[in-house]
Design an enzyme around this catalytic site. Sequence first.
Site, short mmCIF file in Angstrom:
data_model
loop_
_atom_site.label_atom_id
_atom_site.label_comp_id
_atom_site.label_asym_id
_atom_site.label_seq_id
_atom_site.Cartn_x
_atom_site.Cartn_y
_atom_site.Cartn_z
N CYS A 1 0.80 -1.22 0.00
CA CYS A 1 0.00 0.00 0.00
C CYS A 1 0.84 1.27 0.00
O CYS A 1 0.30 2.36 -0.15
CB CYS A 1 -0.91 0.02 1.22
SG CYS A 1 0.04 -0.05 2.74
N CYS B 1 -1.15 -5.10 7.12
CA CYS B 1 -0.83 -3.87 7.86
C CYS B 1 -0.07 -4.17 9.14
O CYS B 1 0.77 -3.39 9.58
CB CYS B 1 -2.11 -3.12 8.20
SG CYS B 1 -3.26 -2.98 6.83
FE1 FES Z 1 -1.29 0.34 4.36
FE2 FES Z 1 -2.79 -0.75 6.15
S1 FES Z 1 -3.39 -0.22 4.18
S2 FES Z 1 -0.71 -0.32 6.29
#
Ligand code: FES
Length: 146
Positions: A33, A103
């Site tokens: 992400c 995450c």
């Molecule tokens: Fe990036 Fe959770 S979506 S750390």
Amino acid sequence: MYSEKVMDHFSNPRNVGEIENASGVGTVGNAKCGDIMRMYLDIDDNGIIQDCKFKTFGCGAAVATSSMATELVKGKTVQEALQVTNKAVMNALDGLPAVKVHCSLLAEEAIHAALWDYAEKNGIQIEGLQKPKSDIHEDEEVVEEY
Ligand code: FES
């Protein structure tokens, strides 16, 4: 979808901030992400983690897992801190939704990177500690000229 503990640590995160002259600092990025986490450790002469703080540019689950991870490593030895895996943190938070499991890796990897930094600064080896893979600097493209 989130447990009460996740919501608590997200709304009221523990140990946010920096430690000046930290014994070890680790910065990692989540390749999935692009979120970033920095962890600071204050480790005394006996190898006990006296304090731990974090800063993140990350989602709510990253905030909650990092907050819980800092609570879990405080007071532990560097060796014990290696047991604070993302699974241990998720268990302590009563679980995370499957799509948010990645995450929780940020906190584990940031702790490892900070421990690695501490070990390098002190010329010691921590048994079982691998060189952090996802340090954001390693994610940067290396342009080589010939
Ligand atoms: Fe990036 Fe959770 S979506 S750390």
